[in-house]
Scaffold this active site. Sequence first.
Site, short mmCIF file in Angstrom:
data_model
loop_
_atom_site.label_atom_id
_atom_site.label_comp_id
_atom_site.label_asym_id
_atom_site.label_seq_id
_atom_site.Cartn_x
_atom_site.Cartn_y
_atom_site.Cartn_z
N GLY A 58 11.04 75.35 45.78
CA GLY A 58 11.03 75.34 44.31
C GLY A 58 10.33 76.52 43.67
CG ASP A 117 5.71 64.35 38.28
OD1 ASP A 117 5.07 63.83 37.33
OD2 ASP A 117 6.76 63.84 38.71
CE LYS A 145 8.28 66.58 35.66
NZ LYS A 145 9.04 65.58 36.39
CB VAL A 167 12.79 69.78 34.49
CG1 VAL A 167 12.47 69.17 33.13
CG2 VAL A 167 11.52 69.95 35.32
CG ASP A 173 16.13 70.61 44.57
OD1 ASP A 173 14.92 70.45 44.30
OD2 ASP A 173 16.71 69.97 45.47
NE ARG A 179 16.55 74.59 46.04
CZ ARG A 179 15.48 73.80 46.09
NH1 ARG A 179 14.48 73.98 45.26
NH2 ARG A 179 15.42 72.82 46.97
P1 5GP Z 1 3.59 65.92 42.48
O1 5GP Z 1 2.98 65.76 43.83
O2 5GP Z 1 2.76 66.75 41.54
O3 5GP Z 1 3.99 64.60 41.89
O4 5GP Z 1 4.98 66.65 42.70
C1 5GP Z 1 5.07 68.00 42.90
C2 5GP Z 1 6.39 68.41 43.50
O5 5GP Z 1 7.44 67.48 43.20
C3 5GP Z 1 6.83 69.74 42.92
O6 5GP Z 1 6.32 70.83 43.64
C4 5GP Z 1 8.34 69.64 42.99
O7 5GP Z 1 8.78 70.02 44.26
C5 5GP Z 1 8.60 68.16 42.81
N1 5GP Z 1 8.87 67.81 41.40
C6 5GP Z 1 8.04 67.17 40.54
N2 5GP Z 1 8.63 67.02 39.34
C7 5GP Z 1 9.86 67.59 39.45
C8 5GP Z 1 10.96 67.75 38.53
O8 5GP Z 1 10.96 67.36 37.36
N3 5GP Z 1 12.06 68.39 39.02
C9 5GP Z 1 12.15 68.85 40.30
N4 5GP Z 1 13.27 69.46 40.65
N5 5GP Z 1 11.13 68.71 41.19
C10 5GP Z 1 10.01 68.09 40.76
#
Ligand code: 5GP
Length: 194
Positions: A58, A117, A145, A167, A173, A179
Amino acid sequence: MSSTSSSVTTSSDIHPDIAEVIITEKEIRAKVTELAAQVRADYADTEQPVLLVAILKGAVMFMADFARELGRPLELEFMAISSYGASTSSSGVVRILKDLDREIEGKRVILVEDIIDSGLTLSWLLRNLASRNPASLDVVALFRKPEAVRVPVEVKYVGFDIPNSYVVGYGLDYAERYRELPYLGALKPEVYSD
Ligand code: 5GP
């Protein structure tokens, strides 16, 4: 009436699966330049190359643009990880699929993150990288987020705080698609149910 030559995204070239553009290509470019300028200023005291670490896949677009904007000596490293659990939410349990190629002990490390996120992935990554004894460890994240503010990790450089929807684009993706889109967008709901 013909428009002037420009690579700025217009409504006519939005991908048909995209419901809404959240951040435009132009806004992303300006922000990457701004973030790079901040980091360049903060690291002006050292000649030592900074080591940018990005997580595949990503963060690849952001890494490439950010590295070119940084305008100082640097090295690039990549890690690939997979988080266990549901595909669109992170469980915080992380498995390393590809580790860094080299030691980071004594290096000035900047973790280049696409999106935060829940922050669970980031907090795991920071613990993992910190345990390898870098000289310093900062985070630059392009998108964040609302949930992320609850995570007790310091993210020094943040590009955009975005709404809490899934998103895609600029490296992010859905099922390995989208992407390549130069902007950040929200998918149409019917795309998920296909
Ligand atoms: P976290 O551990 O902060 O919940 O998630 C982080 C990872 O989840 C990011 O590096 C990404 O790979 C994926 N991710 C989180 N939110 C999104 C989103 O809205 N879209 C996409 N494509 N990947 C996300």
